[in-house]
Design a protein around this motif. Sequence first.
Motif, PDB file in Angstrom:
ATOM      1  N   HIS A   1       0.842  -1.197   0.000  1.00  0.00           N
ATOM      2  CA  HIS A   1       0.000   0.000   0.000  1.00  0.00           C
ATOM      3  C   HIS A   1       0.878   1.248   0.000  1.00  0.00           C
ATOM      4  CE1 HIS A   1      -3.850   2.014   1.538  1.00  0.00           C
ATOM      5  NE2 HIS A   1      -2.948   2.983   1.484  1.00  0.00           N
ATOM      6  N   GLY A   2       0.788   2.017  -1.092  1.00  0.00           N
ATOM      7  CA  GLY A   2       1.618   3.202  -1.263  1.00  0.00           C
ATOM      8  C   GLY A   2       2.850   2.955  -2.099  1.00  0.00           C
ATOM      9  N   GLY A   3       3.068   1.702  -2.527  1.00  0.00           N
ATOM     10  CA  GLY A   3       4.265   1.358  -3.271  1.00  0.00           C
ATOM     11  C   GLY A   3       4.150   1.664  -4.749  1.00  0.00           C
ATOM     12  N   HIS A   4       5.257   2.159  -5.320  1.00  0.00           N
ATOM     13  CA  HIS A   4       5.355   2.416  -6.761  1.00  0.00           C
ATOM     14  C   HIS A   4       6.050   1.211  -7.372  1.00  0.00           C
ATOM     15  CE1 HIS A   4       5.462   4.857 -10.357  1.00  0.00           C
ATOM     16  NE2 HIS A   4       6.777   4.726 -10.452  1.00  0.00           N
ATOM     17  N   VAL A   5       5.253   0.231  -7.829  1.00  0.00           N
ATOM     18  CA  VAL A   5       5.791  -1.088  -8.160  1.00  0.00           C
ATOM     19  C   VAL A   5       5.236  -1.559  -9.499  1.00  0.00           C
ATOM     20  CG1 VAL A   5       5.952  -1.655  -5.705  1.00  0.00           C
ATOM     21  CG2 VAL A   5       3.933  -2.369  -6.988  1.00  0.00           C
ATOM     22  N   PRO A   6       5.899  -2.554 -10.138  1.00  0.00           N
ATOM     23  CA  PRO A   6       5.354  -3.126 -11.379  1.00  0.00           C
ATOM     24  C   PRO A   6       3.977  -3.743 -11.146  1.00  0.00           C
ATOM     25  CG  PRO A   6       7.630  -3.821 -11.023  1.00  0.00           C
ATOM     26  CD  PRO A   6       7.190  -3.155  -9.765  1.00  0.00           C
ATOM     27  N   ALA A   7       3.185  -3.785 -12.211  1.00  0.00           N
ATOM     28  CA  ALA A   7       1.804  -4.254 -12.086  1.00  0.00           C
ATOM     29  C   ALA A   7       1.723  -5.678 -11.558  1.00  0.00           C
ATOM     30  CB  ALA A   7       1.097  -4.148 -13.434  1.00  0.00           C
ATOM     31  N   ASP A   8       2.649  -6.550 -11.964  1.00  0.00           N
ATOM     32  CA  ASP A   8       2.557  -7.938 -11.516  1.00  0.00           C
ATOM     33  C   ASP A   8       3.036  -8.129 -10.079  1.00  0.00           C
ATOM     34  OD1 ASP A   8       5.260  -7.632 -11.885  1.00  0.00           O
ATOM     35  OD2 ASP A   8       5.493  -9.270 -13.327  1.00  0.00           O
ATOM     36  N   SER A   9       3.481  -7.037  -9.427  1.00  0.00           N
ATOM     37  CA  SER A   9       3.859  -7.100  -8.019  1.00  0.00           C
ATOM     38  C   SER A   9       2.974  -6.215  -7.149  1.00  0.00           C
ATOM     39  CB  SER A   9       5.326  -6.672  -7.844  1.00  0.00           C
ATOM     40  OG  SER A   9       6.214  -7.602  -8.415  1.00  0.00           O
TER      41      SER A   9
ATOM     42  N   ASN B   1      11.551   0.356  -4.992  1.00  0.00           N
ATOM     43  CA  ASN B   1      11.822   1.426  -4.023  1.00  0.00           C
ATOM     44  C   ASN B   1      12.407   2.670  -4.686  1.00  0.00           C
ATOM     45  OD1 ASN B   1      10.940  -0.165  -1.777  1.00  0.00           O
ATOM     46  ND2 ASN B   1      12.892  -1.249  -1.870  1.00  0.00           N
ATOM     47  N   ARG B   2      12.001   2.905  -5.926  1.00  0.00           N
ATOM     48  CA  ARG B   2      12.377   4.145  -6.605  1.00  0.00           C
ATOM     49  C   ARG B   2      11.338   5.217  -6.270  1.00  0.00           C
ATOM     50  NH1 ARG B   2      13.372   0.569 -11.040  1.00  0.00           N
ATOM     51  NH2 ARG B   2      11.506   1.350 -12.070  1.00  0.00           N
ATOM     52  N   GLN B   3      11.284   5.568  -4.995  1.00  0.00           N
ATOM     53  CA  GLN B   3      10.365   6.583  -4.507  1.00  0.00           C
ATOM     54  C   GLN B   3      10.937   7.127  -3.207  1.00  0.00           C
ATOM     55  OE1 GLN B   3       7.324   3.183  -3.782  1.00  0.00           O
ATOM     56  NE2 GLN B   3       6.598   4.851  -2.474  1.00  0.00           N
ATOM     57  N   PRO B   4      10.512   8.329  -2.820  1.00  0.00           N
ATOM     58  CA  PRO B   4      11.048   8.907  -1.586  1.00  0.00           C
ATOM     59  C   PRO B   4      10.701   8.051  -0.368  1.00  0.00           C
ATOM     60  CG  PRO B   4       9.909  10.566  -2.906  1.00  0.00           C
ATOM     61  CD  PRO B   4       9.591   9.238  -3.522  1.00  0.00           C
ATOM     62  N   GLY B   5      11.485   8.218   0.690  1.00  0.00           N
ATOM     63  CA  GLY B   5      11.216   7.495   1.919  1.00  0.00           C
ATOM     64  C   GLY B   5       9.807   7.750   2.422  1.00  0.00           C
ATOM     65  N   ALA B   6       9.172   6.714   2.977  1.00  0.00           N
ATOM     66  CA  ALA B   6       7.779   6.841   3.399  1.00  0.00           C
ATOM     67  C   ALA B   6       7.404   5.683   4.315  1.00  0.00           C
ATOM     68  CB  ALA B   6       6.842   6.875   2.192  1.00  0.00           C
TER      69      ALA B   6
END
Length: 484
Positions: free
Chosen positions: A123-131, A151-156
């Motif tokens: 929840h909140g993750g910027h991830v590939p669709a199959d994950s 984890n190519r997104q700012p810390g959260a």
Amino acid sequence: MYRRRFLGLAGIAAVTGVGLPVGAVAGGDPPAPVRIGRGAPKGPFSVRMPVPPTLRPVARTDDTDVYRLDVLAADLELIPGVRTSCLTYGGSFVGPTIRAREGRRVLVTYRNRLPEAVNVHLHGGHVPADSDGHPMQLIDPGGERRYEYPNRQPGATLWYHDHSHHTEAEHVYRGLHAFYLIEGEDERRYDLPKDEYDVPIAIRDAEFDAAGQLVHGDPAKRDVILVNGRSKPYFPVAARRYRLRLLNSSTLRFLKLNFGSLPVLQIGSDGGLLPAPVDRTGTDFPLAAGERVDLVVDFSGLAVGSRAALTNQGQYTGDDRVEPVLQFAVDRRARDRGGVPAVLRPLPELPPATVHRELTLSFDLNGTPTGLVNGLSFDPDRVDQRIRRGATEIWTVTNGDSATKYGPIQHSFHLHLVQFRVLDRDGRPPLPGDAGLKDTVPLPPGTSVRVQATFTDHLGRYMYHCHMLEHSLAGMMGQMEIVD
């Protein structure tokens, strides 16, 4: 009037979790008391709040941490002296925390040791669709699935939980939820509280039967608040500052939390750090199901031996009762040389929006209650929105259930894949806690919110839905496809 409304709604609540309108009173007899096992029952705030264990990698490479985690049943002590059957990640309630780093990939293989299918959504993750944990991508009993989190997104402060269609609410309610914390590159430069002073806290409601087992039924009867899986615990603290990451892991309930007179700075929300800290001392923290808030709370002014309370104002009880749900017990002093900087994480610039969309969340209450988005119930074979990769869009999301035959109904909007900016609420400026990036926002009856997001990187199908999970299981979900 309230009793008639409750009786008319009881069947719906048990199936869909539409729940009582805020302010309604549940009628009938109070629930039977839980039978405690051997020995005298322990009183409130006599059991220590556990901190969820940290999951350790089974392997590491130059750029990747590799984990394995079982999904399994476990009998755990949520109430003193009682063993409750739970569904868990790794045997704990809340499940183990995964601590990741910005830019460093994580691979997690989940093995399903339950007799029913599950899946996992970051929840909140910027991830590939199959994950992403699409509701139809299931891990069958005895099977396993590997998820990739770049984890190519700012810390959260993120969290992972079950998202299997029609069973997501019950699975999360019975224990399938845990924290996923990304440490940002910028956070390492700050003197924010860390290590034992950086504490994730999941707060949610529950109902127990006379044998101490969880009951997934009428939400109005969920009269026990669990804090990291314990009812009314205490937590020992030093007289110094702590970073407390609060998550509302309820499937339906809206929380309203307050630290009383303790000095509190809000430093982050769903998507990570705010542009600057916001002084929230003495104010309420309303949290919809799935929302998070990142705080620095200062206990340095308290004497050793004193206690302070975190309180919640209930919303299914029909009154304005404020109830302590966690006590902080000051048992020592500790050095605290750090400080919260005046500037935290500047927000990225918003490219001009090229597309505007409007969504309305509502229920069809004629016959079996059905959740709708723009008048349509979820269909996994239907794509509701096609979005160009790289596009920036503004979505206006409205709660259409301000006047149903059962009264007003709350909703909570969650968008997968991307974090968004809250532009306004009903045309008014965002709330103080909206200043950063978000992925979940409350929608009180009859209100609307405008959000703006840019859809980068990943192609494929993702969800948006009400995060009151009994609403999403009833069909209050839509499907978007990111295309070139």
